[in-house]
Write a protein that holds these residues in place. Sequence first.
Motif, mmCIF file in Angstrom:
data_model
loop_
_atom_site.group_PDB
_atom_site.id
_atom_site.type_symbol
_atom_site.label_atom_id
_atom_site.label_comp_id
_atom_site.label_asym_id
_atom_site.label_seq_id
_atom_site.Cartn_x
_atom_site.Cartn_y
_atom_site.Cartn_z
ATOM 1 N N VAL A 316 0.829 -1.201 0.000
ATOM 2 C CA VAL A 316 0.000 0.000 0.000
ATOM 3 C C VAL A 316 0.866 1.255 0.000
ATOM 4 C CG1 VAL A 316 -1.582 1.364 1.442
ATOM 5 C CG2 VAL A 316 -2.050 -1.054 0.993
ATOM 6 N N GLN A 317 1.977 1.236 0.698
ATOM 7 C CA GLN A 317 2.848 2.414 0.727
ATOM 8 C C GLN A 317 3.399 2.746 -0.654
ATOM 9 O OE1 GLN A 317 3.348 4.636 3.154
ATOM 10 N NE2 GLN A 317 1.810 3.482 4.299
ATOM 11 N N VAL A 318 3.830 1.746 -1.402
ATOM 12 C CA VAL A 318 4.336 2.031 -2.754
ATOM 13 C C VAL A 318 3.188 2.423 -3.674
ATOM 14 C CG1 VAL A 318 6.391 0.601 -2.498
ATOM 15 C CG2 VAL A 318 4.323 -0.406 -3.447
ATOM 16 N N LEU A 319 1.996 1.891 -3.417
ATOM 17 C CA LEU A 319 0.821 2.307 -4.186
ATOM 18 C C LEU A 319 0.529 3.784 -3.956
ATOM 19 C CD1 LEU A 319 -1.769 1.935 -5.856
ATOM 20 C CD2 LEU A 319 -2.850 0.979 -3.809
ATOM 21 N N LEU A 320 0.639 4.247 -2.725
ATOM 22 C CA LEU A 320 0.388 5.657 -2.425
ATOM 23 C C LEU A 320 1.366 6.567 -3.165
ATOM 24 C CD1 LEU A 320 -0.348 5.526 1.415
ATOM 25 C CD2 LEU A 320 -1.983 5.746 -0.464
ATOM 26 N N GLU A 321 2.624 6.166 -3.234
ATOM 27 C CA GLU A 321 3.614 6.946 -3.982
ATOM 28 C C GLU A 321 3.223 7.030 -5.455
ATOM 29 O OE1 GLU A 321 7.512 5.370 -3.430
ATOM 30 O OE2 GLU A 321 7.312 5.237 -1.250
ATOM 31 N N ALA A 322 2.747 5.922 -5.995
ATOM 32 C CA ALA A 322 2.356 5.908 -7.397
ATOM 33 C C ALA A 322 1.120 6.768 -7.640
ATOM 34 C CB ALA A 322 2.094 4.469 -7.839
ATOM 35 N N LEU A 323 0.150 6.727 -6.738
ATOM 36 C CA LEU A 323 -1.046 7.554 -6.889
ATOM 37 C C LEU A 323 -0.684 9.031 -6.895
ATOM 38 C CD1 LEU A 323 -3.510 5.685 -4.493
ATOM 39 C CD2 LEU A 323 -3.558 5.680 -6.991
ATOM 40 N N LYS A 324 0.240 9.407 -6.019
ATOM 41 C CA LYS A 324 0.678 10.804 -5.965
ATOM 42 C C LYS A 324 1.352 11.216 -7.263
ATOM 43 C CE LYS A 324 3.413 13.995 -3.132
ATOM 44 N NZ LYS A 324 4.285 14.128 -1.929
ATOM 45 N N ALA A 325 2.134 10.306 -7.833
ATOM 46 C CA ALA A 325 2.867 10.633 -9.063
ATOM 47 C C ALA A 325 1.962 10.654 -10.288
ATOM 48 C CB ALA A 325 4.000 9.622 -9.264
ATOM 49 N N LEU A 326 0.948 9.780 -10.317
ATOM 50 C CA LEU A 326 0.161 9.598 -11.536
ATOM 51 C C LEU A 326 -1.199 10.288 -11.514
ATOM 52 C CD1 LEU A 326 0.874 5.792 -12.047
ATOM 53 C CD2 LEU A 326 1.872 7.685 -13.342
ATOM 54 N N TYR A 327 -1.782 10.461 -10.335
ATOM 55 C CA TYR A 327 -3.156 10.966 -10.263
ATOM 56 C C TYR A 327 -3.308 12.111 -9.267
ATOM 57 C CZ TYR A 327 -4.001 6.505 -12.633
ATOM 58 O OH TYR A 327 -3.970 5.452 -13.514
ATOM 59 N N SER A 328 -2.270 12.877 -9.099
ATOM 60 C CA SER A 328 -2.296 13.975 -8.130
ATOM 61 C C SER A 328 -3.426 14.955 -8.456
ATOM 62 C CB SER A 328 -0.955 14.715 -8.146
ATOM 63 O OG SER A 328 -0.970 15.789 -7.237
ATOM 64 N N GLY A 329 -4.168 15.368 -7.410
ATOM 65 C CA GLY A 329 -5.233 16.350 -7.583
ATOM 66 C C GLY A 329 -6.566 15.793 -8.002
ATOM 67 N N ARG A 330 -6.650 14.487 -8.244
ATOM 68 C CA ARG A 330 -7.911 13.878 -8.672
ATOM 69 C C ARG A 330 -8.576 13.162 -7.501
ATOM 70 N NH1 ARG A 330 -6.510 10.880 -14.305
ATOM 71 N NH2 ARG A 330 -8.781 10.475 -14.215
ATOM 72 N N ARG A 331 -9.900 13.257 -7.414
ATOM 73 C CA ARG A 331 -10.622 12.611 -6.318
ATOM 74 C C ARG A 331 -10.516 11.091 -6.431
ATOM 75 N NH1 ARG A 331 -16.594 14.938 -5.649
ATOM 76 N NH2 ARG A 331 -16.692 14.111 -7.788
ATOM 77 N N LEU A 332 -10.357 10.450 -5.283
ATOM 78 C CA LEU A 332 -10.161 9.008 -5.234
ATOM 79 C C LEU A 332 -11.413 8.335 -4.664
ATOM 80 C CD1 LEU A 332 -8.113 6.640 -5.562
ATOM 81 C CD2 LEU A 332 -7.495 7.014 -3.166
ATOM 82 N N ARG A 333 -11.988 7.434 -5.433
ATOM 83 C CA ARG A 333 -13.089 6.581 -4.983
ATOM 84 C C ARG A 333 -12.526 5.168 -4.814
ATOM 85 N NH1 ARG A 333 -17.659 9.857 -3.924
ATOM 86 N NH2 ARG A 333 -17.704 11.533 -5.482
ATOM 87 N N LEU A 334 -12.634 4.615 -3.629
ATOM 88 C CA LEU A 334 -11.976 3.360 -3.314
ATOM 89 C C LEU A 334 -12.976 2.204 -3.273
ATOM 90 C CD1 LEU A 334 -9.122 2.332 -2.548
ATOM 91 C CD2 LEU A 334 -9.768 2.657 -0.150
ATOM 92 N N VAL A 335 -12.673 1.146 -4.020
ATOM 93 C CA VAL A 335 -13.383 -0.126 -3.905
ATOM 94 C C VAL A 335 -12.401 -1.095 -3.258
ATOM 95 C CG1 VAL A 335 -14.484 -2.033 -5.128
ATOM 96 C CG2 VAL A 335 -14.825 0.328 -5.913
ATOM 97 N N PHE A 336 -12.769 -1.611 -2.098
ATOM 98 C CA PHE A 336 -11.777 -2.315 -1.277
ATOM 99 C C PHE A 336 -12.338 -3.634 -0.752
ATOM 100 C CE2 PHE A 336 -9.455 -3.230 2.645
ATOM 101 C CZ PHE A 336 -8.146 -2.940 2.300
ATOM 102 N N GLY A 337 -11.489 -4.669 -0.813
ATOM 103 C CA GLY A 337 -11.782 -5.961 -0.215
ATOM 104 C C GLY A 337 -10.493 -6.580 0.269
ATOM 105 N N VAL A 338 -10.559 -7.381 1.327
ATOM 106 C CA VAL A 338 -9.338 -7.914 1.925
ATOM 107 C C VAL A 338 -9.611 -9.315 2.457
ATOM 108 C CG1 VAL A 338 -9.812 -6.988 4.240
ATOM 109 C CG2 VAL A 338 -7.429 -7.312 3.496
ATOM 110 N N VAL A 339 -8.581 -10.147 2.493
ATOM 111 C CA VAL A 339 -8.721 -11.475 3.081
ATOM 112 C C VAL A 339 -8.452 -11.381 4.577
ATOM 113 C CG1 VAL A 339 -8.154 -12.707 0.959
ATOM 114 C CG2 VAL A 339 -6.328 -12.090 2.531
ATOM 115 N N ALA A 340 -8.964 -12.361 5.309
ATOM 116 C CA ALA A 340 -8.981 -12.274 6.767
ATOM 117 C C ALA A 340 -7.603 -12.372 7.390
ATOM 118 C CB ALA A 340 -9.889 -13.375 7.329
ATOM 119 N N ASP A 341 -6.639 -12.990 6.703
ATOM 120 C CA ASP A 341 -5.342 -13.200 7.333
ATOM 121 C C ASP A 341 -4.333 -12.098 7.030
ATOM 122 O OD1 ASP A 341 -4.982 -13.794 4.682
ATOM 123 O OD2 ASP A 341 -4.241 -15.835 4.978
#
Length: 435
Positions: A316-341
Motif C-alpha cells: 500500500v505504501q508504494v501504491l500511495l507513492e504511485a497515486l501521488k505521481a500519476l493521479y495527483s489532484g484527482r478525487r479518489l473513490r476506493l473499492v476495497f476488499g481484503v482477506v482475513a489473514d
Amino acid sequence: MSAPRTPEEALAFLAQLNPSGIKLGLERVREALEALGHPERQAPVLHVAGTNGKGSTCAFAAAALQAAGHRVGLYTSPHLVRVNERIRVNGEDIPDARFGQRILEVLERYPSAVSEPMTYFEFGTVVALWHFAQERVDVVVLETGLGGRLDATNAAESTVTAVTPISFDHMEYLGHTLGAIAGEKAGIFKPDVPAVVSRQEPEALEAIARRAGEVGAPLRVEGRDFAIEGEANGALTYRGLSWRLSGLSLALRGPYQRQNAAMALACLESLAARGVTVSPEAAREGLATARWPGRLEEVGQSPTVVVDGAHNPAGVQVLLEALKALYSGRRLRLVFGVVADKDRGPMLRALFPLATSVDLTPLDTPRSLAPERYVDEARALCPEVRVHGSLVDALASARSRSGPDDVVLCTGSLFLVGRVKALPERNLGALHQAP
C-alpha cells in the motif's frame, strides 16, 4: 479421487485441489520431479523470492530474455482470471488442451499424485516445470509462491537467485520478525549461485547476508553493487555490475517499478555471466515492453478505473507513492476488499483517509473478510463508507458517484483485482487501451 482420463478431466482434477491449501516442504515435489526425470534441470533458472515486486521483476526479466532471442518459460502466482496465466512460454498462457495433456503426462509418470494428492501450488509447480521441459525452453523464470526455503519452486536448481523487498506478510508461516521472514526468503540461496538482493530494512538485510555467507552465495546488493537513477529528462540510468545503460524507459507504471527494473537488470547481468546470452540492448527492450497485469492497470475510463494488487502494508505504501505521481489532484473513490489473514489496520489507515468514498466488498474466496467485520474501522477513517454484498454492486456504487475526472481504485487483494478484470465491459466503462 480417481485418475483423469482426458485433458478436460485433468483440468477438473487440478481444480479440485484446494487453491488455498498450504503445506510447506519439498519432499513431495522432489519425489515427483525425480519420477519425471528431473525436468527442472533442463534449462537455466532465475528464481525470485520476496514480499513485494517479485512478479514485476520476473516480468521485466522474462521480457528481456525473450527480446534476446530465448524461448522463455515463466511461472508466477497467483493468477488473476485463469489459472493458465501461471504458466507461460514466450508470454503466451498455456492453452487448455495443452494444460490438460501435461497434467495427464505428469500423473501417468507420478500416479501417487492421485492417491496422495499434492497441494494446488505443489502440483501446479511440477506441471509447469514438466511443461517447460517438453517445450524445450532456453531459460526458466520462477516466482516463489510463499516464502522460499520450503516453497515448492525451491526444488529447482537455480542459476541465479533474487530477493525483492521484504515486509510483514504470511507471518503465521514465515515468522513474526523481519529477520525471520528474510531468512525464509533467502532460503532459495544456493552455493556459488549469485544472489541479487534489493534494498532492505537493516534487520532483513542482516539475515539475508548471514544466509548468503552460510551457503556461500555471492551477494549483489542494490545501492552498493547496482542501482537505477532518474535523469533530468525523466529517463533512467542503470549502473550495474558491468553494464552502464542510459535513456531507459519502463513499460510498467509507478515509481516503485524503478527498483523492480534494477533488480531485473542485475539478474540479467548475472545470468549473462553464467552463460545465458543477453545483451544490454535486449535488456533495454525488455524494460520497455514488459507487461504485468493488475499493477496500476487502467481498465476503464470516465471515470478512470484502476486495479492494483497491493495487499499488505508495504504494498500500500508504494501504491500511495504511485497515486501521488500519476493521479495527483484527482478525487479518489476506493473499492476495497481484503482477506482475513492480512494485516488490514495499516492498509486502512494509509488508504482510507485519502479517499472521497469507500465501497467495501467481500471477495470470492473462503479467506474473504466480511465487510461488516471492519466497517466501523473504515467509517472512523473516511466519512462516506458503504457495504455491499458483491463486487459488481460496490463498483457500480463507486462509479455512479464519480465525476469523469475521478479515479476509482480497486485494491486490497489480488482476488479483487482478478474479479474486476473478469467483469464485462459494461461494468467498467469504455475500456482503456494500453499504448
